[in-house]
Scaffold this active site. Structure first.
Site, mmCIF file in Angstrom:
data_model
loop_
_atom_site.group_PDB
_atom_site.id
_atom_site.type_symbol
_atom_site.label_atom_id
_atom_site.label_comp_id
_atom_site.label_asym_id
_atom_site.label_seq_id
_atom_site.Cartn_x
_atom_site.Cartn_y
_atom_site.Cartn_z
ATOM 1 N N ASN A 12 0.864 -1.182 0.000
ATOM 2 C CA ASN A 12 0.000 0.000 0.000
ATOM 3 C C ASN A 12 0.899 1.230 0.000
ATOM 4 O OD1 ASN A 12 -1.806 2.051 0.516
ATOM 5 N ND2 ASN A 12 -2.217 1.447 2.638
ATOM 6 N N TRP A 13 0.974 1.874 -1.147
ATOM 7 C CA TRP A 13 1.891 3.030 -1.278
ATOM 8 C C TRP A 13 1.330 4.298 -0.649
ATOM 9 C CZ3 TRP A 13 5.329 3.600 -6.219
ATOM 10 C CH2 TRP A 13 6.116 2.442 -6.358
ATOM 11 N N LYS A 14 0.052 4.268 -0.275
ATOM 12 C CA LYS A 14 -0.595 5.454 0.307
ATOM 13 C C LYS A 14 -0.381 6.673 -0.622
ATOM 14 C CE LYS A 14 0.192 3.449 4.812
ATOM 15 N NZ LYS A 14 0.119 3.657 6.235
ATOM 16 N N HIS A 97 -9.411 1.167 4.899
ATOM 17 C CA HIS A 97 -8.132 1.344 5.596
ATOM 18 C C HIS A 97 -8.367 2.286 6.786
ATOM 19 C CE1 HIS A 97 -4.063 2.593 6.506
ATOM 20 N NE2 HIS A 97 -3.647 1.520 5.858
ATOM 21 N N GLU A 99 -6.784 4.685 7.905
ATOM 22 C CA GLU A 99 -6.562 6.113 7.621
ATOM 23 C C GLU A 99 -7.790 6.724 6.955
ATOM 24 O OE1 GLU A 99 -2.812 5.621 5.604
ATOM 25 O OE2 GLU A 99 -1.859 5.150 7.519
ATOM 26 N N GLU A 167 -5.197 -4.917 10.569
ATOM 27 C CA GLU A 167 -4.167 -3.900 10.770
ATOM 28 C C GLU A 167 -4.443 -3.137 12.071
ATOM 29 O OE1 GLU A 167 -2.183 -2.750 6.816
ATOM 30 O OE2 GLU A 167 -3.913 -1.450 7.075
ATOM 31 N N GLY A 173 2.776 2.176 10.778
ATOM 32 C CA GLY A 173 3.773 3.240 10.659
ATOM 33 C C GLY A 173 4.522 3.557 11.943
ATOM 34 N N SER A 212 3.533 -2.184 10.276
ATOM 35 C CA SER A 212 4.982 -2.239 10.533
ATOM 36 C C SER A 212 5.615 -3.569 10.145
ATOM 37 C CB SER A 212 5.272 -1.898 11.997
ATOM 38 O OG SER A 212 4.944 -0.547 12.252
ATOM 39 N N GLY A 233 2.917 -1.224 4.247
ATOM 40 C CA GLY A 233 2.909 0.194 3.904
ATOM 41 C C GLY A 233 4.306 0.680 3.561
ATOM 42 N N GLY A 234 4.960 1.294 4.520
ATOM 43 C CA GLY A 234 6.266 1.929 4.302
ATOM 44 C C GLY A 234 7.273 1.056 3.570
HETATM 45 C C1 PEP Z 1 -0.671 0.227 6.149
HETATM 46 O O1 PEP Z 1 -0.975 1.387 6.429
HETATM 47 O O2 PEP Z 1 -1.407 -0.445 5.416
HETATM 48 C C2 PEP Z 1 0.555 -0.302 6.719
HETATM 49 C C3 PEP Z 1 0.586 -1.562 6.960
HETATM 50 O O3 PEP Z 1 1.579 0.607 6.985
HETATM 51 P P1 PEP Z 1 3.038 0.278 7.581
HETATM 52 O O4 PEP Z 1 3.499 -1.035 6.996
HETATM 53 O O5 PEP Z 1 3.880 1.417 7.163
HETATM 54 O O6 PEP Z 1 2.861 0.166 9.058
#
Ligand code: PEP
Length: 251
Positions: A12-14, A97, A99, A167, A173, A212, A233-234
């Site tokens: 997920n590149w957001k 999600h 967010e 999640e 994050g 994470s 994500g990241g």
């Molecule tokens: C996400 O927001 O879907 C996610 C898993 O982010 P991160 O891996 O950066 O925690």
């Protein structure tokens, strides 16, 4: 531990990525043979969806979107429908999600409607659920996640058009992850809830863990029973990091 379904590693590149990021997708495509035991999915921002889908066509890498509107078309300035995403070449869309639930006040019912819109357009919906830190501290994790599954997952969905991502909001994050036992408990609950909600005898729906996930912690997470992959994500923004996670999927 061998999995009952083929794991999915989804990035997920957001709100990250410009046209130049196509080179990162190229690197993921080029390295995808290093992850023979997982399906790979990249979900770039809407501006890059069509270009990514065109570039990934015919490769082992699938492209998804990060959100869709519930209506097929109409007066919704700035929104994008599932049909438009399908037309742009995607096969998956993330809905609910945390967010979006927080920033755009998306309720379980809105998320369910978006998942139905994805199904109407022939897309697989990745429905996200997860508790906040306050929920966890109050001991309400299983109640909250159970309620989100009941409210956000459409009846009649199947492994062919549904993926669920657990999640925990406090793990996204932050670099902090739940314990293996905590993840195991929630995934067990989701699996149970899904088996009651979806049609009897159907294939198990994939349940991803997200929050994470990095190359240095993914092995323990991916080994857990009922963890059928990861939503990343990241670490998905860098091809080498993303591929290292996908390569850690057990045979
Ligand atoms: C996400 O927001 O879907 C996610 C898993 O982010 P991160 O891996 O950066 O925690």
């Amino acid at each position: 531990m061998a999995k009952m379904t083929r794991p999915l590693i989804a990035g997920n590149w957001k709100m990250n990525g410009l046209a130049g990021s196509l080179s990162e997708l190229d690197a993921i495509i080029a390295g995808s043979s290093s992850a023979p035991f997982a399906d790979l999915l990249v979900c770039p921002p809407a501006t890059l969806v069509a270009a990514f889908a065109a570039r990934a066509k015919g490769t082992g890498v699938m492209i998804g979107a990060q959100d869709c509107h519930m209506a097929p078309c109409g007066p919704h300035t700035g929104d994008i429908s599932a049909e438009m995403l399908r037309d742009a070449g995607v096969s998956f869309v993330i809905v609910g999600h945390s967010e979006r639930r927080a920033d755009h006040h998306e309720s379980d019912e809105i998320v369910r409607q978006k998942a139905l819109a994805a199904h109407r357009a022939g897309l697989t919906a990745i429905v996200c659920v997860g508790e906040t830190k306050a929920d966890r501290d109050a001991g309400n994790t299983l109640d909250v996640v159970g309620r989100q599954i009941s409210g956000s997952v459409p009846d009649g969905a199947s492994a062919a058009n549904l993926v669920v991502a657990y999640e925990p909001v406090w793990a996204i994050g932050t670099g902090v992850t739940p314990t293996v036992r905590d993840v195991e408990q929630v995934h067990e609950l989701i699996n149970l809830k899904l088996s009651m909600k979806l049609s009897i005898g159907s294939q198990p729906v994939r349940i991803l863990y997200g929050g994470s996930v990095k190359s240095n912690n993914c092995k323990d997470l991916l080994d857990i029973l009922h963890v059928d992959g990861a939503l990343v994500g990241g670490a998905s923004l860098n091809a080498a990091d993303f591929l290292a996670i996908a390569a850690a999927v057990p045979k």
